[in-house]
Design a protein around this motif. Structure first.
Motif, PDB file in Angstrom:
ATOM      1  N   VAL A  82       0.850  -1.188   0.000  1.00  0.00           N
ATOM      2  CA  VAL A  82       0.000   0.000   0.000  1.00  0.00           C
ATOM      3  C   VAL A  82       0.888   1.241   0.000  1.00  0.00           C
ATOM      4  O   VAL A  82       2.004   1.235   0.508  1.00  0.00           O
ATOM      5  CB  VAL A  82      -0.941   0.032   1.222  1.00  0.00           C
ATOM      6  N   LEU A  83       0.355   2.313  -0.597  1.00  0.00           N
ATOM      7  CA  LEU A  83       1.055   3.586  -0.599  1.00  0.00           C
ATOM      8  C   LEU A  83       1.019   4.178   0.803  1.00  0.00           C
ATOM      9  O   LEU A  83      -0.039   4.364   1.391  1.00  0.00           O
ATOM     10  CB  LEU A  83       0.404   4.542  -1.607  1.00  0.00           C
ATOM     11  N   ASN A  84       2.189   4.484   1.339  1.00  0.00           N
ATOM     12  CA  ASN A  84       2.305   4.935   2.719  1.00  0.00           C
ATOM     13  C   ASN A  84       2.460   6.446   2.818  1.00  0.00           C
ATOM     14  O   ASN A  84       1.777   7.106   3.601  1.00  0.00           O
ATOM     15  CB  ASN A  84       3.501   4.237   3.374  1.00  0.00           C
ATOM     16  N   VAL A  85       3.368   7.018   2.013  1.00  0.00           N
ATOM     17  CA  VAL A  85       3.692   8.437   2.107  1.00  0.00           C
ATOM     18  C   VAL A  85       4.037   8.976   0.726  1.00  0.00           C
ATOM     19  O   VAL A  85       4.641   8.270  -0.090  1.00  0.00           O
ATOM     20  CB  VAL A  85       4.896   8.667   3.066  1.00  0.00           C
ATOM     21  N   VAL A  86       3.663  10.223   0.467  1.00  0.00           N
ATOM     22  CA  VAL A  86       4.131  10.965  -0.705  1.00  0.00           C
ATOM     23  C   VAL A  86       4.841  12.203  -0.193  1.00  0.00           C
ATOM     24  O   VAL A  86       4.285  12.971   0.598  1.00  0.00           O
ATOM     25  CB  VAL A  86       2.981  11.363  -1.647  1.00  0.00           C
ATOM     26  N   GLU A  87       6.090  12.385  -0.637  1.00  0.00           N
ATOM     27  CA  GLU A  87       6.896  13.517  -0.199  1.00  0.00           C
ATOM     28  C   GLU A  87       7.439  14.255  -1.414  1.00  0.00           C
ATOM     29  O   GLU A  87       7.866  13.634  -2.388  1.00  0.00           O
ATOM     30  CB  GLU A  87       8.058  13.035   0.679  1.00  0.00           C
ATOM     31  N   MET A  88       7.409  15.593  -1.358  1.00  0.00           N
ATOM     32  CA  MET A  88       7.951  16.416  -2.436  1.00  0.00           C
ATOM     33  C   MET A  88       8.982  17.379  -1.875  1.00  0.00           C
ATOM     34  O   MET A  88       8.809  17.891  -0.760  1.00  0.00           O
ATOM     35  CB  MET A  88       6.824  17.179  -3.129  1.00  0.00           C
ATOM     36  N   THR A  89      10.042  17.603  -2.632  1.00  0.00           N
ATOM     37  CA  THR A  89      11.115  18.493  -2.196  1.00  0.00           C
ATOM     38  C   THR A  89      11.419  19.500  -3.287  1.00  0.00           C
ATOM     39  O   THR A  89      11.633  19.123  -4.443  1.00  0.00           O
ATOM     40  CB  THR A  89      12.395  17.695  -1.869  1.00  0.00           C
ATOM     41  N   LEU A  90      11.443  20.763  -2.915  1.00  0.00           N
ATOM     42  CA  LEU A  90      11.899  21.830  -3.812  1.00  0.00           C
ATOM     43  C   LEU A  90      13.037  22.550  -3.102  1.00  0.00           C
ATOM     44  O   LEU A  90      12.877  23.050  -1.989  1.00  0.00           O
ATOM     45  CB  LEU A  90      10.765  22.809  -4.122  1.00  0.00           C
ATOM     46  N   LEU A  91      14.222  22.575  -3.757  1.00  0.00           N
ATOM     47  CA  LEU A  91      15.386  23.202  -3.135  1.00  0.00           C
ATOM     48  C   LEU A  91      16.148  24.043  -4.148  1.00  0.00           C
ATOM     49  O   LEU A  91      16.012  23.871  -5.360  1.00  0.00           O
ATOM     50  CB  LEU A  91      16.302  22.150  -2.507  1.00  0.00           C
ATOM     51  N   LYS A  92      16.950  24.958  -3.619  1.00  0.00           N
ATOM     52  CA  LYS A  92      17.825  25.779  -4.445  1.00  0.00           C
ATOM     53  C   LYS A  92      19.215  25.753  -3.822  1.00  0.00           C
ATOM     54  O   LYS A  92      19.347  25.914  -2.601  1.00  0.00           O
ATOM     55  CB  LYS A  92      17.321  27.209  -4.541  1.00  0.00           C
ATOM     56  N   THR A  93      20.244  25.553  -4.633  1.00  0.00           N
ATOM     57  CA  THR A  93      21.612  25.444  -4.159  1.00  0.00           C
ATOM     58  C   THR A  93      22.388  26.709  -4.478  1.00  0.00           C
ATOM     59  O   THR A  93      22.370  27.203  -5.612  1.00  0.00           O
ATOM     60  CB  THR A  93      22.315  24.236  -4.785  1.00  0.00           C
ATOM     61  N   PHE A  94      23.087  27.230  -3.453  1.00  0.00           N
ATOM     62  CA  PHE A  94      23.967  28.380  -3.604  1.00  0.00           C
ATOM     63  C   PHE A  94      25.414  27.919  -3.404  1.00  0.00           C
ATOM     64  O   PHE A  94      25.692  27.150  -2.476  1.00  0.00           O
ATOM     65  CB  PHE A  94      23.623  29.462  -2.578  1.00  0.00           C
ATOM     66  N   ASN A  95      26.316  28.369  -4.252  1.00  0.00           N
ATOM     67  CA  ASN A  95      27.717  27.967  -4.199  1.00  0.00           C
ATOM     68  C   ASN A  95      28.592  29.125  -3.745  1.00  0.00           C
ATOM     69  O   ASN A  95      28.505  30.228  -4.287  1.00  0.00           O
ATOM     70  CB  ASN A  95      28.181  27.476  -5.580  1.00  0.00           C
ATOM     71  N   TYR A  96      29.444  28.832  -2.737  1.00  0.00           N
ATOM     72  CA  TYR A  96      30.383  29.824  -2.216  1.00  0.00           C
ATOM     73  C   TYR A  96      31.738  29.142  -2.048  1.00  0.00           C
ATOM     74  O   TYR A  96      32.064  28.633  -0.977  1.00  0.00           O
ATOM     75  CB  TYR A  96      29.919  30.377  -0.868  1.00  0.00           C
ATOM     76  N   GLY A  97      32.519  29.095  -3.124  1.00  0.00           N
ATOM     77  CA  GLY A  97      33.805  28.411  -3.057  1.00  0.00           C
ATOM     78  C   GLY A  97      33.615  26.933  -2.807  1.00  0.00           C
ATOM     79  O   GLY A  97      32.932  26.240  -3.576  1.00  0.00           O
ATOM     80  N   ASN A  98      34.192  26.417  -1.720  1.00  0.00           N
ATOM     81  CA  ASN A  98      34.042  25.003  -1.365  1.00  0.00           C
ATOM     82  C   ASN A  98      32.741  24.715  -0.618  1.00  0.00           C
ATOM     83  O   ASN A  98      32.471  23.571  -0.267  1.00  0.00           O
ATOM     84  CB  ASN A  98      35.230  24.534  -0.518  1.00  0.00           C
ATOM     85  N   TRP A  99      31.952  25.760  -0.360  1.00  0.00           N
ATOM     86  CA  TRP A  99      30.687  25.602   0.342  1.00  0.00           C
ATOM     87  C   TRP A  99      29.520  25.533  -0.635  1.00  0.00           C
ATOM     88  O   TRP A  99      29.509  26.227  -1.648  1.00  0.00           O
ATOM     89  CB  TRP A  99      30.448  26.775   1.290  1.00  0.00           C
ATOM     90  N   THR A 100      28.534  24.704  -0.319  1.00  0.00           N
ATOM     91  CA  THR A 100      27.227  24.750  -0.963  1.00  0.00           C
ATOM     92  C   THR A 100      26.179  24.813   0.143  1.00  0.00           C
ATOM     93  O   THR A 100      26.298  24.132   1.178  1.00  0.00           O
ATOM     94  CB  THR A 100      26.952  23.527  -1.858  1.00  0.00           C
ATOM     95  N   VAL A 101      25.163  25.637  -0.068  1.00  0.00           N
ATOM     96  CA  VAL A 101      24.083  25.794   0.900  1.00  0.00           C
ATOM     97  C   VAL A 101      22.767  25.651   0.155  1.00  0.00           C
ATOM     98  O   VAL A 101      22.535  26.342  -0.843  1.00  0.00           O
ATOM     99  CB  VAL A 101      24.147  27.161   1.604  1.00  0.00           C
ATOM    100  N   SER A 102      21.908  24.729   0.633  1.00  0.00           N
ATOM    101  CA  SER A 102      20.662  24.417  -0.076  1.00  0.00           C
ATOM    102  C   SER A 102      19.462  24.553   0.851  1.00  0.00           C
ATOM    103  O   SER A 102      19.129  23.618   1.598  1.00  0.00           O
ATOM    104  CB  SER A 102      20.709  22.992  -0.637  1.00  0.00           C
TER     105      SER A 102
END
Length: 249
Positions: A82-102
């Protein structure tokens, strides 16, 4: 399905947004299938997810989770699924040198609850082998449609039928050519009992991924996790997962 009507508006808006994007702008579409097993509960779970990278460093993922149904789901593999869960994700990634923040928004819907999750996931690349990551997520759950919430002692919700949880993840990742190993520690604290009659809980997880294919399009993986079994017991259990990701490049 009628019981998932609550997420239809969000899904319609998301599809309308995606329809405005030219097909050639969508890249790295992924399909992720995973099977899981909890040793003490002796129950099976499955996940099927579809994700895509969008313009301007956006990404959108739809994840469906299934479980064995019926009054006694123990030791039943692909039985009365049976279908238990439906999950949706919308994200945006920002890059700062060796860092990424989403930063992300992550609604989740089932027949018994609606859950809205908001968070941010930072990552730091130390070198080609080592990287560190984290995640903070605020989880707002509404169990208003769960009839079991009227019963004292229900594991998933308190009598007010609402729950707020703050979740913190820490990741340690090591890559050796095509082999990737990731250790994850999760700490959760909320306004309701989460584990052993306390308002906090924790999990540990170790995952191994191996990249295959001429274009590195295949990624099988296996995961071992230590998780709590009940909000009212200190009992813990091992959760095993095996899956594979295919990326259309």
């Amino acid at each position: 399905m009628k019981r998932f009507a609550k997420y239809s508006l969000f899904l319609s808006l998301a599809l309308g947004f995606a329809d405005q994007i030219q097909a050639e702008a969508v890249k790295d579409v992924t399909v992720d299938y995973r099977h899981g097993y909890r040793l003490r509960d002796r129950t099976h779970y499955d996940k099927l997810a579809l994700g895509a990278n969008l313009p301007d460093n956006y990404a959108f993922i739809v994840e469906t989770k299934f479980k064995t149904g019926g009054p006694d789901p123990k030791d039943k593999f692909y039985y009365d699924t049976v279908l238990n869960v439906v999950e949706m994700t919308l994200l945006k990634t920002f890059n700062y040198g060796n860092w990424t923040v989403s930063p992300f928004i992550q609604p989740e819907f089932s027949s018994v609850r609606t859950e809205w999750k908001f968070g941010v996931a930072p990552w730091y690349k130390i070198n080609d082998s080592w990287s560190l990551g984290g995640l903070y997520r605020l989880e707002l759950s509404d169990y208003a449609h769960d009839s079991q919430c009227d019963d004292v002692g229900h594991d998933n919700c308190s009598l007010d039928r609402h729950r707020t949880v703050n979740r913190f993840d820490a990741y340690f990742r090591y890559r050796l050519e095509n082999l990737i190993s990731t250790y994850k520690f999760i700490y959760m604290h909320g306004d309701d009992k989460l584990f052993a009659n306390k308002k906090s809980n924790y999990e540990q997880e170790l995952q191994f991924d191996y990249i295959l294919g001429d274009n590195k399009e295949w990624r099988p993986y296996v995961t071992f996790a230590d998780i709590g079994r009940s909000a009212y017991s200190s009992e813990r259990q091992l959760r095993l997962r095996m899956g594979v990701v295919y990326t259309f490049k």
